[in-house]
Write an enzyme that holds these catalytic residues in place. Structure first.
Site, PDB file in Angstrom:
ATOM      1  CG  ASP A 115      -1.870  -1.205   1.139  1.00 37.29           C
ATOM      2  OD1 ASP A 115      -2.565  -1.327   0.124  1.00 37.29           O
ATOM      3  OD2 ASP A 115      -1.868  -2.039   2.062  1.00 37.29           O
ATOM      4  CE  LYS A 125       2.248  -7.157   1.826  1.00 39.80           C
ATOM      5  NZ  LYS A 125       1.258  -6.961   0.754  1.00 39.80           N
ATOM      6  N   GLY A 128      -5.786  -4.946   1.777  1.00 39.53           N
ATOM      7  CA  GLY A 128      -6.714  -6.018   1.403  1.00 39.53           C
ATOM      8  C   GLY A 128      -6.985  -6.978   2.558  1.00 39.53           C
ATOM      9  CD  GLU A 134      -0.673  -9.376   1.927  1.00 37.47           C
ATOM     10  OE1 GLU A 134      -1.233  -9.260   0.834  1.00 37.47           O
ATOM     11  OE2 GLU A 134      -0.579  -8.441   2.731  1.00 37.47           O
TER      12      GLU A 134
HETATM   13  C1  5RP Z   1      -3.310  -6.956   0.908  1.00 36.07           C
HETATM   14  C2  5RP Z   1      -2.109  -6.181   0.610  1.00 36.07           C
HETATM   15  C3  5RP Z   1      -1.875  -5.800  -0.808  1.00 36.07           C
HETATM   16  O1  5RP Z   1      -0.674  -6.317  -1.218  1.00 36.07           O
HETATM   17  C4  5RP Z   1      -1.865  -4.315  -0.886  1.00 36.07           C
HETATM   18  O2  5RP Z   1      -3.113  -3.846  -0.377  1.00 36.07           O
HETATM   19  C5  5RP Z   1      -1.673  -3.835  -2.320  1.00 36.07           C
HETATM   20  O3  5RP Z   1      -2.799  -4.127  -3.070  1.00 36.07           O
HETATM   21  P1  5RP Z   1      -2.946  -3.632  -4.569  1.00 36.07           P
HETATM   22  O4  5RP Z   1      -1.984  -4.414  -5.372  1.00 36.07           O
HETATM   23  O5  5RP Z   1      -4.400  -3.946  -4.890  1.00 36.07           O
HETATM   24  O6  5RP Z   1      -2.680  -2.154  -4.586  1.00 36.07           O
HETATM   25  O7  5RP Z   1      -1.305  -5.858   1.451  1.00 36.07           O
HETATM   26  O8  5RP Z   1      -3.409  -7.234   2.274  1.00 36.07           O
END
Ligand code: 5RP
Length: 258
Positions: A115, A125, A128, A134
């Protein structure tokens, strides 16, 4: 369109300008940026016989598509460990070999989105909600590659990502964790679901708090430790000193690395 009418333009330059122009027409610049970063990371870091960690989010979709293409074209032998339900589905849908940390606890490379990425390659991060798995998968990899579009590139954490630091918590502890965090800085928010009444429930059955801090700490590593010590906290979205390489995609399809 003036480039199309200039007689002096070299044919190769004209072709690449046209390709870039068509790409921009067919894809949003931000999507083009994500795709470029993802393709570059897969092309530069994936080899046959590797065990791979597969991240979550929208950028990783392009990485998995590229990986599937390379596996088919080059007959690569790779196994993939997912970081979420979404990643697992992506692996299955792209006919890649699905594994887990039980069978493959040591990974060669993990690829994931972010993010926000600061100048020292520290990350936020968890946008999502998949931060815990992760982080486990990234920590299991010898090499952690981050893919993002250039909007995520910042000097200090919080400069670009305004939704706060995601923190996964055990549901029965969420109020006490919120109160403890409020004593450090302002109160976090319980992340609410969009198409369901009530809070977001993670793949691990937990809640997410988003902590919009007002004071940038002197040390993100210490702050991460402080948050993690609060009983009920499962994991934070602060990925400090974990990333080995960052790929930032630009809207014109070019890629820069750090
Ligand atoms: C999910 C995450 C994602 O890797 C992060 O939100 C980036 O997402 P995107 O590729 O849709 O920008 O940490 O937990």
């Amino acid at each position: 369109m003036s480039i199309l009418t200039k007689r002096s333009l070299h044919p190769r330059l004209l072709r690449s300008s046209l390709q870039g122009f068509c790409r921009l027409l067919s894809m949003e610049p931000a999507e083009e940026a994500k795709k470029s970063a993802a393709y570059a990371a897969v092309d530069n870091h994936v080899k046959t016989n590797q065990k791979l960690g597969i991240g979550s989010g929208s950028t990783i979709v392009y990485a998995v598509q590229r990986l599937a293409q390379r596996v088919q074209d080059e007959k690569l032998d790779v196994v993939c460990v997912p970081t979420s339900f979404q990643a697992r589905q992506l692996i299955i849908d792209n006919s890649l070999v699905l594994s887990d940390l039980e069978r493959h606890p040591q990974l060669d490379v993990a690829i994931d989105g972010a993010d926000e990425v600061d100048k020292d390659s520290n990350l936020i991060k968890g946008g999502g909600g998949c931060l815990t798995q992760e982080k486990i998968v990234a920590a299991a990899a010898d090499y952690f590659v981050v893919i993002a579009d250039s909007r995520k590139d910042s000097q200090i954490l919080g400069e670009k990502w305004k939704k706060g630091i995601p923190i996964e918590v055990i549901p029965m502890a969420y109020v006490s964790v919120m109160n403890k965090l409020k004593k450090i800085d302002r109160s976090p928010e319980l992340r609410m679901a969009k198409s369901k009444a009530g809070p977001v429930v993670t793949d691990n059955g937990n809640f997410i708090l988003d902590w919009k801090f007002t004071k940038v700490p002197e040390s993100w590593a210490e702050m991460n430790q402080t948050i993690k010590m609060i009983p009920g906290v499962v994991e934070t979205g602060l990925f400090i000193n974990m990333a080995n390489k960052i790929y930032f995609g630009m809207p014109d399809g070019s890629v820069s690395t750090r």
